[in-house]
Design a protein around this motif. Structure first.
Motif, PDB file in Angstrom:
ATOM      1  N   ALA A  23      -2.809   7.496  -9.244  1.00  0.00           N
ATOM      2  CA  ALA A  23      -2.147   6.415  -9.774  1.00  0.00           C
ATOM      3  C   ALA A  23      -0.786   6.509  -9.092  1.00  0.00           C
ATOM      4  O   ALA A  23      -0.097   5.473  -9.119  1.00  0.00           O
ATOM      5  CB  ALA A  23      -1.922   6.469 -11.213  1.00  0.00           C
ATOM      6  N   GLU A  24      -0.223   7.631  -8.773  1.00  0.00           N
ATOM      7  CA  GLU A  24       1.257   7.978  -8.304  1.00  0.00           C
ATOM      8  C   GLU A  24       0.984   7.547  -6.718  1.00  0.00           C
ATOM      9  O   GLU A  24       2.194   7.744  -6.037  1.00  0.00           O
ATOM     10  CB  GLU A  24       1.483   9.188  -8.627  1.00  0.00           C
ATOM     11  CG  GLU A  24       1.595   9.624  -9.769  1.00  0.00           C
ATOM     12  CD  GLU A  24       2.512   8.934 -10.780  1.00  0.00           C
ATOM     13  OE1 GLU A  24       3.859   8.614 -10.130  1.00  0.00           O
ATOM     14  OE2 GLU A  24       2.422   8.619 -12.028  1.00  0.00           O
ATOM     15  N   GLU A  25      -0.035   7.351  -5.922  1.00  0.00           N
ATOM     16  CA  GLU A  25      -0.285   6.954  -4.785  1.00  0.00           C
ATOM     17  C   GLU A  25       0.577   8.085  -3.825  1.00  0.00           C
ATOM     18  O   GLU A  25       1.171   7.701  -3.064  1.00  0.00           O
ATOM     19  CB  GLU A  25       0.126   5.654  -4.517  1.00  0.00           C
ATOM     20  CG  GLU A  25      -0.406   4.556  -5.177  1.00  0.00           C
ATOM     21  CD  GLU A  25       0.023   3.307  -4.711  1.00  0.00           C
ATOM     22  OE1 GLU A  25      -0.917   2.669  -3.910  1.00  0.00           O
ATOM     23  OE2 GLU A  25       1.155   2.705  -4.920  1.00  0.00           O
ATOM     24  N   SER A  57       5.200   0.875   0.173  1.00  0.00           N
ATOM     25  CA  SER A  57       3.802   1.347  -0.057  1.00  0.00           C
ATOM     26  C   SER A  57       3.618   2.691   0.821  1.00  0.00           C
ATOM     27  O   SER A  57       2.766   2.919   1.094  1.00  0.00           O
ATOM     28  CB  SER A  57       2.691   0.302   0.618  1.00  0.00           C
ATOM     29  OG  SER A  57       3.009  -0.952   0.637  1.00  0.00           O
ATOM     30  N   THR A  98       5.342  12.038  -1.767  1.00  0.00           N
ATOM     31  CA  THR A  98       4.870  12.733  -2.691  1.00  0.00           C
ATOM     32  C   THR A  98       3.527  13.209  -2.445  1.00  0.00           C
ATOM     33  O   THR A  98       2.573  12.661  -1.584  1.00  0.00           O
ATOM     34  CB  THR A  98       4.718  12.028  -3.916  1.00  0.00           C
ATOM     35  OG1 THR A  98       5.851  11.574  -4.442  1.00  0.00           O
ATOM     36  CG2 THR A  98       4.251  12.772  -5.372  1.00  0.00           C
ATOM     37  N   SER A 128       8.912   3.248  -3.077  1.00  0.00           N
ATOM     38  CA  SER A 128       7.128   3.488  -3.108  1.00  0.00           C
ATOM     39  C   SER A 128       6.761   2.086  -2.953  1.00  0.00           C
ATOM     40  O   SER A 128       5.696   1.617  -2.313  1.00  0.00           O
ATOM     41  CB  SER A 128       6.838   4.096  -4.126  1.00  0.00           C
ATOM     42  OG  SER A 128       7.231   5.562  -4.257  1.00  0.00           O
ATOM     43  N   LEU A 129       7.105   1.247  -4.121  1.00  0.00           N
ATOM     44  CA  LEU A 129       6.752   0.071  -4.230  1.00  0.00           C
ATOM     45  C   LEU A 129       7.100  -0.931  -3.106  1.00  0.00           C
ATOM     46  O   LEU A 129       6.030  -1.541  -2.644  1.00  0.00           O
ATOM     47  CB  LEU A 129       7.224  -0.754  -5.634  1.00  0.00           C
ATOM     48  CG  LEU A 129       6.769  -2.217  -5.828  1.00  0.00           C
ATOM     49  CD1 LEU A 129       5.382  -2.062  -6.003  1.00  0.00           C
ATOM     50  CD2 LEU A 129       7.548  -2.637  -7.267  1.00  0.00           C
ATOM     51  N   ALA A 130       8.083  -1.091  -2.459  1.00  0.00           N
ATOM     52  CA  ALA A 130       8.480  -1.775  -1.465  1.00  0.00           C
ATOM     53  C   ALA A 130       7.645  -1.385  -0.164  1.00  0.00           C
ATOM     54  O   ALA A 130       7.413  -2.089   0.671  1.00  0.00           O
ATOM     55  CB  ALA A 130       9.999  -1.814  -1.234  1.00  0.00           C
ATOM     56  N   ARG A 165      18.770   7.279  -5.118  1.00  0.00           N
ATOM     57  CA  ARG A 165      17.778   6.229  -4.964  1.00  0.00           C
ATOM     58  C   ARG A 165      16.391   6.467  -5.873  1.00  0.00           C
ATOM     59  O   ARG A 165      16.191   7.665  -6.168  1.00  0.00           O
ATOM     60  CB  ARG A 165      17.134   6.390  -3.499  1.00  0.00           C
ATOM     61  CG  ARG A 165      15.778   5.786  -3.267  1.00  0.00           C
ATOM     62  CD  ARG A 165      15.675   5.352  -1.920  1.00  0.00           C
ATOM     63  NE  ARG A 165      15.475   6.977  -1.113  1.00  0.00           N
ATOM     64  CZ  ARG A 165      15.392   6.954   0.037  1.00  0.00           C
ATOM     65  NH1 ARG A 165      14.871   5.914   0.794  1.00  0.00           N
ATOM     66  NH2 ARG A 165      15.196   8.173   0.792  1.00  0.00           N
ATOM     67  N   ARG A 166      15.905   5.317  -6.312  1.00  0.00           N
ATOM     68  CA  ARG A 166      14.975   5.216  -7.191  1.00  0.00           C
ATOM     69  C   ARG A 166      13.582   5.468  -6.356  1.00  0.00           C
ATOM     70  O   ARG A 166      13.276   4.227  -5.549  1.00  0.00           O
ATOM     71  CB  ARG A 166      14.971   3.918  -8.074  1.00  0.00           C
ATOM     72  CG  ARG A 166      14.647   3.981  -9.561  1.00  0.00           C
ATOM     73  CD  ARG A 166      16.121   4.208 -10.269  1.00  0.00           C
ATOM     74  NE  ARG A 166      17.199   4.407  -9.709  1.00  0.00           N
ATOM     75  CZ  ARG A 166      18.322   3.622 -10.054  1.00  0.00           C
ATOM     76  NH1 ARG A 166      18.312   2.820 -11.077  1.00  0.00           N
ATOM     77  NH2 ARG A 166      19.619   3.593  -9.482  1.00  0.00           N
ATOM     78  N   SER A 167      12.893   6.225  -6.494  1.00  0.00           N
ATOM     79  CA  SER A 167      11.516   6.229  -5.722  1.00  0.00           C
ATOM     80  C   SER A 167      10.589   5.415  -6.055  1.00  0.00           C
ATOM     81  O   SER A 167       9.783   5.026  -5.192  1.00  0.00           O
ATOM     82  CB  SER A 167      11.279   7.848  -5.583  1.00  0.00           C
ATOM     83  OG  SER A 167      10.292   7.916  -6.705  1.00  0.00           O
ATOM     84  N   ALA A 168      10.607   5.048  -7.220  1.00  0.00           N
ATOM     85  CA  ALA A 168       9.511   3.978  -7.594  1.00  0.00           C
ATOM     86  C   ALA A 168       9.769   2.703  -6.792  1.00  0.00           C
ATOM     87  O   ALA A 168       8.807   2.129  -6.327  1.00  0.00           O
ATOM     88  CB  ALA A 168       9.581   3.685  -9.109  1.00  0.00           C
ATOM     89  N   ALA A 169      10.908   2.341  -6.590  1.00  0.00           N
ATOM     90  CA  ALA A 169      11.389   1.063  -6.114  1.00  0.00           C
ATOM     91  C   ALA A 169      11.245   1.355  -4.516  1.00  0.00           C
ATOM     92  O   ALA A 169      10.499   0.135  -3.849  1.00  0.00           O
ATOM     93  CB  ALA A 169      12.896   0.491  -5.946  1.00  0.00           C
TER      94      ALA A 169
END
Lengths: 354, 354
Positions: free
Chosen positions: A122-124, A65, A69, A61-63, A55-59
Motif C-alpha cells: 500500500a506504500e508503493e 508515482s 522507499t 510519492s503521489l505526484a 519535504r512531505r514524502s507523501a506529496a
DNA sequence: GAATTGTGAGCGCTCACAATT
DNA sequence: GAATTGTGAGCGCTCACAATT
C-alpha cells in the motif's frame, strides 16, 4: 474556500515566497536538479533552513508515482541470520538515502504473509526484498508482487519463472559451503561423516544438503544421513544421541544450534570432541565462539547478503536483473582437529562467485 | 488536459464507476465508516475485488495529514535484546494494521542518528519509537522529535522534561532485576559478591547497577565492584580473570555475554562454577542455555517491551502519556546452586509493576 | 539560442458540506 | 427528521510546458 483546519506546516510555497522564487524552483533545489543559478539555489536553501522546511514524502510519492522507499519482509524472527541480513539491508539503504518499510514475521507464520505484504505494498515501495528461506512464503511473496507489478528481490529462496514483475535473486552459496564443510572434515582425517539436515521446507537446508552430498560423492566416502532437525539445540542433541558409538568420527550439522546440541550429546556420553568426533556447523552465529569446545562453522556473510540485496533492488528499478551467490568461509575453532596440510588444493576446486 | 503518462492504476473513481456510486462512498467503505447501506457496501467491495483495487497510502496521508505508519529507530544492531524488542514492535503493529518504517543502526553510530531520523520523519509517522539504551542518542532523538512535533516513545532511556511533543517511556524494570539478581545469590549462600557493570553510556547498565547496589546495602553485605565492561565475552573474561582467588563466591554480570566470559575465566583457572563461585547474568539471551554450565540469568521481556511501546505510541496519539516498567524474571540454570528454601520471602518485597 | 525561471494542472485520496431518499 | 449518498475543493508536491532573461 472551505473551512479546513489550517496547519502550520511549511510547504514549498512558503519557502518560495520567502526566497522570492516560484514553487517549481524550490522543487528543483530540493531535488538537486541542474540548471538553477547558484545564487538562487542559495537563497532557497537559506529559506528552507530559516523556515525549517521538510519535504512531505507523501506529496512527492503521489505526484511522481515513485517512492524512495524499500520494503523488507522477513520471516526469520529475531534469529541471527535474518537479523543480520535485515541490518545489512538497512545499512545499504541508509547509504542510498532510502527509507525502509519493514515487516518482521516469525517462522511458521506463513499465513500472515499476504496481510503483511498488503500493508507494505500500500506504500508503493520501489521494490520489495524478501528475507526468507521458506519456499512457500517466497512463492506467496513472488505471486503477490507479480500481481501488483512490484519489483522484488528474493534472498535465500528460489526465484520463480514469472515475468510480470522484474525480480532478482541474491543468496549465500550454500552448496559450496556444504561441500567445503565435508571437505574440511576429510582434510582432518574424518572418514565416517554424519550429516544432520535442516527442515525440508527450508531452501537453505536443501542447498546445504546438496553440497554435502556432492562432496561425499566426489570424494567417494559414505555419508551417514541422520534424521532431519528443526534448527534447535534440542534437535541436535536428540539426533546425535541416537547414534551408536563409533558410528561416525565427524558430524556436519545444517546450523550452529544443532551442532551445539550434537556436541552436548556426545560429551554427555563421554565422547571427546574433537578427539573422537569432529563437528562443524553452519552460520557462525554469535554462540559458536561461546561453547566449549568452540564450534567450527561455515561463516555466511549475512550482512553482505543484505547489502547485495539492496544493490539488486536498485538495479531492478534500472531494468537490470541480477543473480548473485555469495561465497562462504570456513572458521576453524576447537570442535575440529588442527591440520598441518594446506587445504588450498581441495578448496580451490570451487567455482568463483561474487 | 496535459499529456501525462496515463497509468493503469485503479483508483477509487474506477471502483465508484463500476459500483455505480460516488467516490466518497467508496472512501467510506474502505475506511469502514458507518452509515453505508449494506447492499451498497457489498457492491463496492465486489468492485474493489474485481478491479484489484488497493488504496494508495500516499494519497491518504496527503489528504488527511495523518499516516498509519509507526517509525522505529534502533541503535542496537542485531544483538538479541534490541532485535527482540523490534520484533515485538512489529508483532503489535501488525495487529493494529500499522505499517512500520524502520532504521536500524549499530551501537556507536550516534552520528548517524540525525540523518536516519530525518529520513523517518519525512514520512510523517504517527509516532516514533526509539529502541536505544544510549542516553546521548536518546537525547538527540527526543530533541529532533520535539522540534518536528512528532510524538515519540523511548524504550530503555530516560525521557526528557520537554513538553513540545507528546512522549512516553516504556522500560524494563532493570533496577528490580538488579536487586533480585543479588538476592538470588544471597539466598544461595553467596556472601562475597562481585559485580561486573556495563558501560557508563548505557542507561540499562546504570539502572541494573542501581538495583545491585541497593540490594547490597539493604542486606548489609559488601559488594565488590569490578571494572566496567563493554558487554563482550572478552571483557567478562578479562575482568573475572583479574580477581584474586577466593575474592568472591558470587558474580553478577550486567549481561549474559560478560557472565559467560567470567565463567570461562574462572573455569580456566580451575575454579568450579557453581561449586566455588555462582554466576548470574542479565538478558536470558539465546546463548544462556548453550554454555556449560548453563547460565542463570534475569530474563527481560524484550518482546513485551516492544508490544508495550506500540501501545504507548497509540496512546500518545490519543493524548495519553504512559510510563511503564516491565518486571523481569529469574531463570535458574546450572551456574547457581539449587536452593531448597523458597525465595518468596525475599522476592515479595519488590513493588508490583505491570 | 542557451540558461534559467514560472505557470497551472494533476496525482488519489479526505474533508466539509450539500443533496437526496 | 434520520439515514444514506453525492459534490467539489484541497492536501503538497511533480510534471509538462511556457515564458523570461
Amino acid at each position: 474556500m472551505r473551512e479546513r483546519a489550517r496547519h502550520d506546516r511549511t510547504t514549498i510555497y512558503d519557502v518560495a515566497r520567502l526566497a522570492g522564487v516560484s514553487h517549481q524552483t524550490v522543487s528543483r533545489v530540493i531535488n538537486n536538479e541542474l540548471g538553477v543559478a547558484a545564487r538562487t539555489r542559495q537563497r532557497v536553501l537559506d529559506s528552507i533552513q530559516q523556515l525549517g522546511y521538510r519535504r512531505r514524502s507523501a506529496a512527492r510519492s503521489l505526484a511522481s508515482s515513485t517512492s524512495q522507499t524499500l520494503a523488507v519482509l522477513s520471516t526469520g524472527g529475531c534469529s541471527y541470520g535474518p537479523s543480520a541480513t535485515v541490518l545489512g539491508i538497512h545499512r545499504a539503504a541508509a547509504r542510498h538515502r532510502l527509507a525502509v518499510l519493514s515487516s518482521l514475521l516469525e517462522r511458521h507464520t506463513a499465513s500472515a504473509v499476504p496481510g503483511a505484504l498488503g500493508l507494505l505494498l500500500a506504500e508503493e515501495p520501489m521494490a520489495l526484498i524478501a528475507v526468507t528461506d521458506d519456499e512457500q512464503a517466497a512463492g506467496t511473496i513472488a505471486r503477490i508482487c507479480e500481481q501488483s507489478r512490484t519489483p522484488y528481490v528474493l534472498t535465500g529462496a528460489t526465484p520463480p519463472n514469472n515475468e510480470l514483475a522484474p525480480h532478482a535473486s541474491v543468496r549465500l552459496d550454500q552448496e559450496t559451503a556444504g561441500q567445503e564443510a565435508v571437505e574440511q572434515l576429510l582434510a582432518r582425517g574424518a572418514r565416517r561423516i554424519g550429516y544432520i539436515p535442516g527442515p525440508r521446507f527450508s531452501a537453505d537446508a536443501q542447498s546445504r544438503q546438496v553440497g554435502v552430498l556432492r562432496a561425499a560423492t566426489q570424494h567417494g566416502i559414505p555419508l551417514r544421513r541422520l534424521p532431519e532437525g528443526d534448527w534447535t539445540v534440542k534437535a541436535g542433541f536428540r539426533i546425535a544421541d541416537s547414534l551408536r558409538s563409533d558410528e561416525v568420527d565427524g558430524i556436519v550439522a545444517a546450523n550452529d544450534r544443532m551442532a551445539i546440541g550434537a556436541i552436548q550429546a556426545l560429551q554427555a556420553r563421554g565422547v571427546s570432541v574433537p578427539g573422537e568426533v569432529q563437528v562443524i556447523g553452519f552460520d557462525d552465529g554469535p554462540e559458536a565462539a561461546l561453547v566449549d569446545p568452540s564450534l567450527s562453522s561455515m561463516r555466511l556473510s549475512f550482512d553482505l547478503l543484505g547489502v547485495m540485496a539492496v544493490r539488486a533492488a536498485l538495479d531492478l528499478t534500472r531494468g537490470t536483473a541480477s543473480d548473485v551467490a555469495i561465497r562462504s568461509q570456513f572458521v576453524e575453532r576447537g570442535s575440529v582437529r588442527t591440520t598441518r596440510t594446506s587445504l588450498a588444493r581441495i578448496g580451490d576446486r570451487r567455482p568463483a562467485a561474487v
